[in-house]
Design a protein around this motif. Structure first.
Motif, PDB file in Angstrom:
ATOM      1  N   LYS A 352       4.477  10.286  16.771  1.00  0.00           N
ATOM      2  CA  LYS A 352       5.074   9.211  15.972  1.00  0.00           C
ATOM      3  C   LYS A 352       4.348   9.079  14.634  1.00  0.00           C
ATOM      4  O   LYS A 352       3.174   9.367  14.517  1.00  0.00           O
ATOM      5  CB  LYS A 352       5.005   7.882  16.730  1.00  0.00           C
ATOM      6  N   THR A 353       5.080   8.643  13.645  1.00  0.00           N
ATOM      7  CA  THR A 353       4.488   8.396  12.343  1.00  0.00           C
ATOM      8  C   THR A 353       4.335   6.894  12.131  1.00  0.00           C
ATOM      9  O   THR A 353       4.928   6.091  12.850  1.00  0.00           O
ATOM     10  CB  THR A 353       5.359   8.974  11.222  1.00  0.00           C
ATOM     11  N   ARG A 354       3.554   6.554  11.162  1.00  0.00           N
ATOM     12  CA  ARG A 354       3.278   5.151  10.919  1.00  0.00           C
ATOM     13  C   ARG A 354       4.513   4.425  10.413  1.00  0.00           C
ATOM     14  O   ARG A 354       5.207   4.893   9.512  1.00  0.00           O
ATOM     15  CB  ARG A 354       2.153   5.024   9.884  1.00  0.00           C
ATOM     16  N   ALA A 355       4.785   3.268  11.013  1.00  0.00           N
ATOM     17  CA  ALA A 355       5.890   2.458  10.551  1.00  0.00           C
ATOM     18  C   ALA A 355       5.533   1.833   9.199  1.00  0.00           C
ATOM     19  O   ALA A 355       4.386   1.462   8.950  1.00  0.00           O
ATOM     20  CB  ALA A 355       6.198   1.355  11.565  1.00  0.00           C
ATOM     21  N   ILE A 356       6.517   1.746   8.340  1.00  0.00           N
ATOM     22  CA  ILE A 356       6.293   1.144   7.036  1.00  0.00           C
ATOM     23  C   ILE A 356       6.127  -0.357   7.201  1.00  0.00           C
ATOM     24  O   ILE A 356       6.956  -1.032   7.811  1.00  0.00           O
ATOM     25  CB  ILE A 356       7.470   1.455   6.084  1.00  0.00           C
ATOM     26  N   LYS A 357       5.062  -0.902   6.675  1.00  0.00           N
ATOM     27  CA  LYS A 357       4.794  -2.331   6.804  1.00  0.00           C
ATOM     28  C   LYS A 357       5.634  -3.109   5.797  1.00  0.00           C
ATOM     29  O   LYS A 357       5.859  -2.670   4.672  1.00  0.00           O
ATOM     30  CB  LYS A 357       3.304  -2.612   6.570  1.00  0.00           C
ATOM     31  N   ASP A 358       6.096  -4.240   6.253  1.00  0.00           N
ATOM     32  CA  ASP A 358       6.848  -5.113   5.354  1.00  0.00           C
ATOM     33  C   ASP A 358       5.934  -5.623   4.247  1.00  0.00           C
ATOM     34  O   ASP A 358       4.794  -6.010   4.481  1.00  0.00           O
ATOM     35  CB  ASP A 358       7.434  -6.304   6.124  1.00  0.00           C
ATOM     36  N   VAL A 359       6.453  -5.610   3.038  1.00  0.00           N
ATOM     37  CA  VAL A 359       5.706  -6.129   1.901  1.00  0.00           C
ATOM     38  C   VAL A 359       6.075  -7.595   1.716  1.00  0.00           C
ATOM     39  O   VAL A 359       7.256  -7.944   1.587  1.00  0.00           O
ATOM     40  CB  VAL A 359       6.027  -5.331   0.621  1.00  0.00           C
ATOM     41  N   VAL A 360       5.089  -8.448   1.741  1.00  0.00           N
ATOM     42  CA  VAL A 360       5.321  -9.867   1.567  1.00  0.00           C
ATOM     43  C   VAL A 360       5.562 -10.146   0.085  1.00  0.00           C
ATOM     44  O   VAL A 360       4.742  -9.798  -0.768  1.00  0.00           O
ATOM     45  CB  VAL A 360       4.127 -10.698   2.083  1.00  0.00           C
ATOM     46  N   ILE A 432      -1.240 -11.970  -8.955  1.00  0.00           N
ATOM     47  CA  ILE A 432      -2.631 -11.570  -8.725  1.00  0.00           C
ATOM     48  C   ILE A 432      -2.897 -11.290  -7.246  1.00  0.00           C
ATOM     49  O   ILE A 432      -3.568 -10.294  -6.907  1.00  0.00           O
ATOM     50  CB  ILE A 432      -3.576 -12.659  -9.270  1.00  0.00           C
ATOM     51  N   ALA A 433      -2.395 -12.119  -6.358  1.00  0.00           N
ATOM     52  CA  ALA A 433      -2.633 -11.916  -4.920  1.00  0.00           C
ATOM     53  C   ALA A 433      -2.066 -10.583  -4.454  1.00  0.00           C
ATOM     54  O   ALA A 433      -2.693  -9.862  -3.665  1.00  0.00           O
ATOM     55  CB  ALA A 433      -2.042 -13.061  -4.111  1.00  0.00           C
ATOM     56  N   GLN A 434      -0.870 -10.235  -4.926  1.00  0.00           N
ATOM     57  CA  GLN A 434      -0.271  -8.964  -4.521  1.00  0.00           C
ATOM     58  C   GLN A 434      -1.015  -7.788  -5.137  1.00  0.00           C
ATOM     59  O   GLN A 434      -1.167  -6.737  -4.502  1.00  0.00           O
ATOM     60  CB  GLN A 434       1.204  -8.949  -4.914  1.00  0.00           C
ATOM     61  N   THR A 435      -1.506  -7.944  -6.352  1.00  0.00           N
ATOM     62  CA  THR A 435      -2.337  -6.892  -6.952  1.00  0.00           C
ATOM     63  C   THR A 435      -3.587  -6.664  -6.119  1.00  0.00           C
ATOM     64  O   THR A 435      -3.999  -5.514  -5.885  1.00  0.00           O
ATOM     65  CB  THR A 435      -2.726  -7.276  -8.389  1.00  0.00           C
ATOM     66  N   CYS A 436      -4.205  -7.750  -5.663  1.00  0.00           N
ATOM     67  CA  CYS A 436      -5.410  -7.616  -4.829  1.00  0.00           C
ATOM     68  C   CYS A 436      -5.111  -6.882  -3.526  1.00  0.00           C
ATOM     69  O   CYS A 436      -5.938  -6.083  -3.056  1.00  0.00           O
ATOM     70  CB  CYS A 436      -5.993  -8.999  -4.534  1.00  0.00           C
ATOM     71  N   GLU A 437      -3.963  -7.145  -2.928  1.00  0.00           N
ATOM     72  CA  GLU A 437      -3.584  -6.440  -1.701  1.00  0.00           C
ATOM     73  C   GLU A 437      -3.465  -4.942  -1.956  1.00  0.00           C
ATOM     74  O   GLU A 437      -3.913  -4.121  -1.144  1.00  0.00           O
ATOM     75  CB  GLU A 437      -2.260  -6.989  -1.159  1.00  0.00           C
ATOM     76  N   GLN A 438      -2.873  -4.570  -3.073  1.00  0.00           N
ATOM     77  CA  GLN A 438      -2.735  -3.149  -3.390  1.00  0.00           C
ATOM     78  C   GLN A 438      -4.083  -2.526  -3.735  1.00  0.00           C
ATOM     79  O   GLN A 438      -4.349  -1.366  -3.393  1.00  0.00           O
ATOM     80  CB  GLN A 438      -1.745  -2.980  -4.542  1.00  0.00           C
ATOM     81  N   MET A 439      -4.946  -3.287  -4.389  1.00  0.00           N
ATOM     82  CA  MET A 439      -6.300  -2.810  -4.648  1.00  0.00           C
ATOM     83  C   MET A 439      -7.034  -2.551  -3.342  1.00  0.00           C
ATOM     84  O   MET A 439      -7.764  -1.557  -3.206  1.00  0.00           O
ATOM     85  CB  MET A 439      -7.068  -3.837  -5.475  1.00  0.00           C
ATOM     86  N   ALA A 440      -6.861  -3.431  -2.362  1.00  0.00           N
ATOM     87  CA  ALA A 440      -7.519  -3.276  -1.072  1.00  0.00           C
ATOM     88  C   ALA A 440      -7.109  -1.976  -0.401  1.00  0.00           C
ATOM     89  O   ALA A 440      -7.951  -1.211   0.091  1.00  0.00           O
ATOM     90  CB  ALA A 440      -7.186  -4.468  -0.169  1.00  0.00           C
TER      91      ALA A 440
END
Length: 583
Positions: A352-360, A432-440
């Motif tokens: 199985k491959t990784r399921a795509i996570k929902d983006v909040v 900013i919060a979503q940018t931080c998530e992508q940085m993580a």
């Protein structure tokens, strides 16, 4: 002036992909690569339905460990990290999914903070997908902690025996619990001790990790070039071997008639002439005690780039471990007996491959807009951090070379470079919060090591702290800094006074909160955080390390600034300077 070393490489940033490409090209009948990260080396004749999967891994620079032990009868897959840095969770997941035969997977790795953090995160996600996972952190180095704290010991060349026994148990069809029990038995009965005569150098820096006199040696050094438990004048081979063997024999409690397996391991620049002198003395010592050597290996099995030195490892055998040690295997680095042909009816299902996570998605209309730090300003501040870390990466690595493995500047630069690519792809008004998530996610995937999970946790915690904001005012900025500190605390477990990055982030968070409560603007909050982080960084020089690789040094760590605290200070300073420049 620092001495520059010479290596046969192309671009340092491409060394691992090119190494894997060359390895697979050399052993196409044994190995392949699976998964989107390109870092999971998989056995052509390994994974199969109904068999427990064996996944090993760690940083590069220890060749033939770890990918060299992938093959029939041993490991099913290896996750390959950057030089001296753990693979990331995504890379480990690629290996775990490739090895999964429906009977569970065992993760095996050295007991280092970065490996523990990254393999644990991967195990959590793999188990969430429905695959049972067991983990064993190899801890064979008697020099790195006293017996009563042996769970803190690092793994060195003992990986060789633990991997071999676990792989054989799985190949013999043992169930998951039994494979785990046998691997833990091998780990419990394995002891190692090493000596370094000279330092190694990272491909990215080209400078020795530490300095050692021409007439000195480091007793009990680490596999990443960490300094040892003590420095002594260089002695003859027999005397050095006696020093290495004494604690091993004492702890294993060997008696007349006991059987052992012996590994005399070269660290990359030690000649066969020297290694066989060491083995000669090991055998003399064991013969005098009527201890039988059932099997032995002499050569390079777990190196430290081009370090000069050697280690001795003993595995105390019983009938079960003897059977596993003798079980046939065939890998690029180790062949035992004649590996049996893969069963004709062996099947390997598509994994199985990784399921795509929902983006909040945040509703921008509900976000607070007050504050000087707008989304474009935040992007500029983060870009400034990326530039600052790159400019100071050699300094950070020099700090780390004194008390660690010398790669902190390299790994931080890799992480912030990945972050920079994310920032370049962000719209100027990105939340900013979503940018931080992508940085993580970018930092975690690019770095591995301990910094990857720690800074990923920091960015995610900081994102949660400001997810009601479009712009950051002074209070929100203080909350963001506190979020960084809290995320590191939650994932890493360190506390102030342990000589880690927390010794800079914690006082910075406290000072930022005080400044915000006193009515200071965003510039004042960052100035207070910078000043506190600088003081905290400087204070680490007077602290004895209690966490990470430098904890093995004890009092020898005093007098040296912690590199993680230094990079934390650089981060806040760059943010402050960038904010001032936006005025």
């Amino acid at each position: 002036m620092s001495i520059k070393t010479k290596k046969l490489i192309n671009a340092p940033e491409n060394i691992i992909p090119e190494f894997i490409e060359g390895l697979i090209a050399a052993y196409p009948d044994m190995l392949c690569v699976e998964g989107s990260t390109g870092r999971a080396v998989v056995a052509q004749q390994g994974p199969r339905d109904g068999k427990v999967g064996i996944v090993i891994g760690g940083g590069s620079g220890h060749e033939p460990a770890f990918a060299g032990y992938v093959g029939q009868g041993l490991a099913d897959a290896a996750a390959v990290g950057n030089v001296f840095a753990s693979p990331s969770p995504e890379q480990i997941l690629d290996a775990g999914r490739a090895a999964d035969g429906g009977a569970g997977v065992v993760f095996l790795y050295g007991n280092y903070t970065g490996d523990v953090l990254n393999f644990t995160m991967a195990a959590e996600e793999l188990e969430a997908e429905g695959t049972p996972v067991r983990q064993i952190a190899v801890a064979d180095d008697v020099a790195s902690a006293p017996f009563e704290r042996r769970h803190e010991r690092r793994g060195v060349a003992g990986d060789f025996f633990v991997f071999k026994c676990a792989g054989a148990a799985a190949d013999l069809g043992e169930p998951l619990q039994r494979v785990e029990e046998l691997a833990r038995l091998a780990n419990d009965r394995c002891r190692s001790m090493g000596v370094a005569l000279g330092a190694c150098s990272l491909p990215q820096t080209g400078t020795p990790n530490f300095e050692i006199g021409a007439a000195d040696m480091e007793i009990g050094m680490g596999l990443h070039g960490e300094p040892g438990m003590r420095r002594e004048p260089l002695a003859p081979a027999d005397a050095v071997t006696d020093v290495l063997m004494e604690p091993i024999l004492r702890e294993l409690g060997l008696n007349d008639g006991d059987r052992v397996a012996v590994l005399v391991n070269g660290l990359g620049a030690t000649t066969q002439l020297e290694l066989f002198l060491v083995f000669r003395r090991v055998k003399q010592i064991l013969d005098q005690r009527s201890i039988h050597i059932h099997a032995n290996w002499v050569g390079e099995y777990a190196t430290s780039l081009e370090m000069a030195g050697a280690s001795v490892t003993l595995l105390k055998l019983d009938d079960a471990l003897t059977r596993l040690l003798d079980h046939p295997c065939r890998t690029p680095a180790l062949t035992v007996g004649a590996a049996a042909e893969r069963p004709v009816d062996a099947q390997r299902s598509v994994r199985k491959t990784r399921a795509i996570k929902d983006v909040v998605v945040l509703d921008r209309a509900t976000l607070a807009t007050g504050g000087r730090i707008t989304p474009p300003a935040f992007l500029a501040m983060m870009r400034a951090v990326s530039v600052a870390i790159r400019a100071q990466k050699d300094w950070l690595s020099q700090l780390d070379g004194v008390i660690g493995d010398g790669d902190h500047g390299v790994t931080m630069d890799i992480g912030w470079t990945a972050v920079g690519h994310v920032l370049d792809a962000q719209p100027r008004d990105a939340v900013i919060a979503q940018t931080c998530e992508q940085m993580a996610q970018a930092f975690l995937t690019a770095v591995g090591a301990s910094s990857g999970p720690l800074y990923a946790g920091a960015f995610r915690s900081a994102a949660a702290a400001v997810n009601t904001r479009l712009n950051l005012d002074s209070a929100a900025l203080a909350a963001w800094i506190a979020g960084m500190n809290n995320g590191i605390l939650a994932r890493g477990g360190a506390k102030p006074g342990d000589k880690t990055m927390i010794d800079a982030w914690a006082p910075a968070a406290e000072a930022a909160a005080i400044a915000a409560q006193a009515g200071g603007d965003e510039r004042a909050v960052l100035q207070a955080a910078c000043d506190a982080a600088k003081t905290g960084m400087d204070d680490t020089a007077g602290i004895e390390s209690r966490r990470g690789r430098s904890a093995k040094l004890g009092l020898r760590s005093i007098g040296h600034i912690d590199p993680g605290a230094a990079s934390a200070y650089l981060t806040l300073r760059a943010m402050h300077e960038a904010l001032l420049g936006l005025e």
